[in-house]
Motif scaffolding. Structure first.
Motif, PDB file in Angstrom:
ATOM      1  N   THR A   3      75.199   9.909  -3.669  1.00  0.00           N
ATOM      2  CA  THR A   3      73.913   9.804  -2.954  1.00  0.00           C
ATOM      3  C   THR A   3      73.378   8.377  -2.920  1.00  0.00           C
ATOM      4  OG1 THR A   3      72.487  10.292  -4.898  1.00  0.00           O
ATOM      5  CG2 THR A   3      73.287  12.158  -3.596  1.00  0.00           C
ATOM      6  N   ASP A  30      68.396  12.486   0.050  1.00  0.00           N
ATOM      7  CA  ASP A  30      69.466  12.585  -0.948  1.00  0.00           C
ATOM      8  C   ASP A  30      69.305  11.514  -2.026  1.00  0.00           C
ATOM      9  OD1 ASP A  30      70.667  14.776   0.140  1.00  0.00           O
ATOM     10  OD2 ASP A  30      72.229  13.661   1.204  1.00  0.00           O
ATOM     11  N   ASN A  33      66.506  12.538  -4.442  1.00  0.00           N
ATOM     12  CA  ASN A  33      67.008  13.530  -5.403  1.00  0.00           C
ATOM     13  C   ASN A  33      67.989  12.896  -6.388  1.00  0.00           C
ATOM     14  OD1 ASN A  33      65.574  15.829  -4.465  1.00  0.00           O
ATOM     15  ND2 ASN A  33      66.966  15.993  -2.732  1.00  0.00           N
ATOM     16  N   VAL A  36      66.010  11.242  -9.153  1.00  0.00           N
ATOM     17  CA  VAL A  36      65.553  12.237 -10.132  1.00  0.00           C
ATOM     18  C   VAL A  36      66.695  12.617 -11.066  1.00  0.00           C
ATOM     19  CG1 VAL A  36      64.631  14.564 -10.440  1.00  0.00           C
ATOM     20  CG2 VAL A  36      63.787  13.128  -8.573  1.00  0.00           C
ATOM     21  N   ALA A  37      67.872  12.866 -10.491  1.00  0.00           N
ATOM     22  CA  ALA A  37      69.036  13.226 -11.310  1.00  0.00           C
ATOM     23  C   ALA A  37      69.424  12.083 -12.245  1.00  0.00           C
ATOM     24  CB  ALA A  37      70.212  13.596 -10.402  1.00  0.00           C
ATOM     25  N   ASN A  79      61.261  19.629   0.201  1.00  0.00           N
ATOM     26  CA  ASN A  79      61.073  18.605  -0.829  1.00  0.00           C
ATOM     27  C   ASN A  79      59.623  18.174  -0.992  1.00  0.00           C
ATOM     28  OD1 ASN A  79      63.877  17.544  -1.928  1.00  0.00           O
ATOM     29  ND2 ASN A  79      64.163  18.007   0.242  1.00  0.00           N
ATOM     30  N   ALA A  90      59.564  16.313  -4.690  1.00  0.00           N
ATOM     31  CA  ALA A  90      60.763  15.470  -4.821  1.00  0.00           C
ATOM     32  C   ALA A  90      60.465  14.016  -4.508  1.00  0.00           C
ATOM     33  CB  ALA A  90      61.867  15.989  -3.907  1.00  0.00           C
ATOM     34  N   GLU A  93      58.530  12.767  -7.612  1.00  0.00           N
ATOM     35  CA  GLU A  93      59.315  12.771  -8.843  1.00  0.00           C
ATOM     36  C   GLU A  93      60.364  11.667  -8.849  1.00  0.00           C
ATOM     37  OE1 GLU A  93      60.197  14.159 -12.699  1.00  0.00           O
ATOM     38  OE2 GLU A  93      58.475  14.431 -11.353  1.00  0.00           O
ATOM     39  N   ALA A  94      60.827  11.239  -7.668  1.00  0.00           N
ATOM     40  CA  ALA A  94      61.776  10.133  -7.594  1.00  0.00           C
ATOM     41  C   ALA A  94      61.203   8.875  -8.235  1.00  0.00           C
ATOM     42  CB  ALA A  94      62.149   9.856  -6.135  1.00  0.00           C
TER      43      ALA A  94
END
Length: 251
Positions: A3, A30, A33, A36-37, A79, A90, A93-94
């Motif tokens: 991503t 993407d 997200n 965040v991951a 999102n 989303a 949160e990023a």
């Protein structure tokens, strides 16, 4: 991470890099997200003492890639809805995921730092920027307002009047002005190298105290004096107990 987010670990540092250089690291859903991951991945590493956020190519980030994001309206809707247990969607949160981390997060900024990219940089605890970097709260150009936690960070850092001025005009400002008003912590010809130096210094400090200091200021910054003093006590007490136990004679 895929991503267009690259993550690597080197000793006590975590490097999280926006990796879409041909688009000046314009942010896609993407990528949001992926950020965040990436924060979750860093959070699972007990050996990390600092995070360095940067961008590959000519810019830190030119902001949200509006064309790419709006090509899938359903993804925008999905999102945009906040998760009730987290309090952020989303997009938010990023950025805010980096505030949740107990370790210091340092943004190394160069080139363009616009819109969502700026809000990501503002979510870091410290920002180093090259003297030729450019900054813009540019959402109003698209008929929008900052909605990736910028409202929670901008006024806190630079005051409401300057935050409003940047948000309402969408003016592009240079690094010298950004540093003067507090949008940037310090200017440096090589912000990644400067971030590494700071990360190394922080690694010599108690990780518990560093995490507690971050938590203390996060919880008390906009609170009343009474609330601030209560947060101080609650933050300090476990540290005092930890020191006392550490100094206790072995039995």
């Amino acid at each position: 991470m895929g991503t267009n987010i690259a993550v690597r670990f080197d000793d006590h540092r975590a490097y999280v890099t926006l990796d879409r250089p041909d688009k000046h690291n314009g942010l896609t859903i993407d990528m949001l997200n992926g950020l965040v991951a990436s924060a979750k991945l860093v959070a699972r590493r007990s050996d990390v003492r600092a995070v360095i956020l940067s961008g590959n190519g000519p810019s830190f980030s030119s902001g949200l890639d509006v064309a790419a994001a709006t090509s899938d309206p359903l993804a925008i809707v999905r999102n945009f809805v906040p998760l009730p247990w987290r309090g952020t969607n989303a997009f938010q949160e990023a950025c805010w995921a980096w505030r949740r981390l107990p370790v210091p997060v340092i943004a190394a900024v160069h080139g363009r730092c616009y819109g969502g990219g700026l809000q990501l940089a503002l979510a870091a605890d410290v920002r180093f920027a090259t003297p030729d970097a450019e900054f813009s709260v540019m959402e109003v150009k698209h008929g929008l307002v900052p909605d990736m936690t910028g409202a929670a960070t901008l006024s806190r850092l630079i005051g409401m009047d300057k935050a409003l001025l940047l948000a309402m005009t969408a003016d592009t400002v240079d690094a010298a002005y950004a540093a003067r008003i507090g949008l940037v912590t310090e200017l440096a010809p090589d912000p990644v190298a400067e971030a590494e130096k700071l990360a190394d210094r922080l690694a010599t400090r108690s990780p518990h105290a560093v995490a507690a200091a971050k938590r203390l200021f996060e919880k008390s910054w906009a609170a009343s004096t009474r609330r601030t003093l209560a947060v101080e006590r609650a933050t300090q007490f476990p540290l005092i107990i930890r020191k006392a136990i550490g100094r206790s004679p072995a039995r």
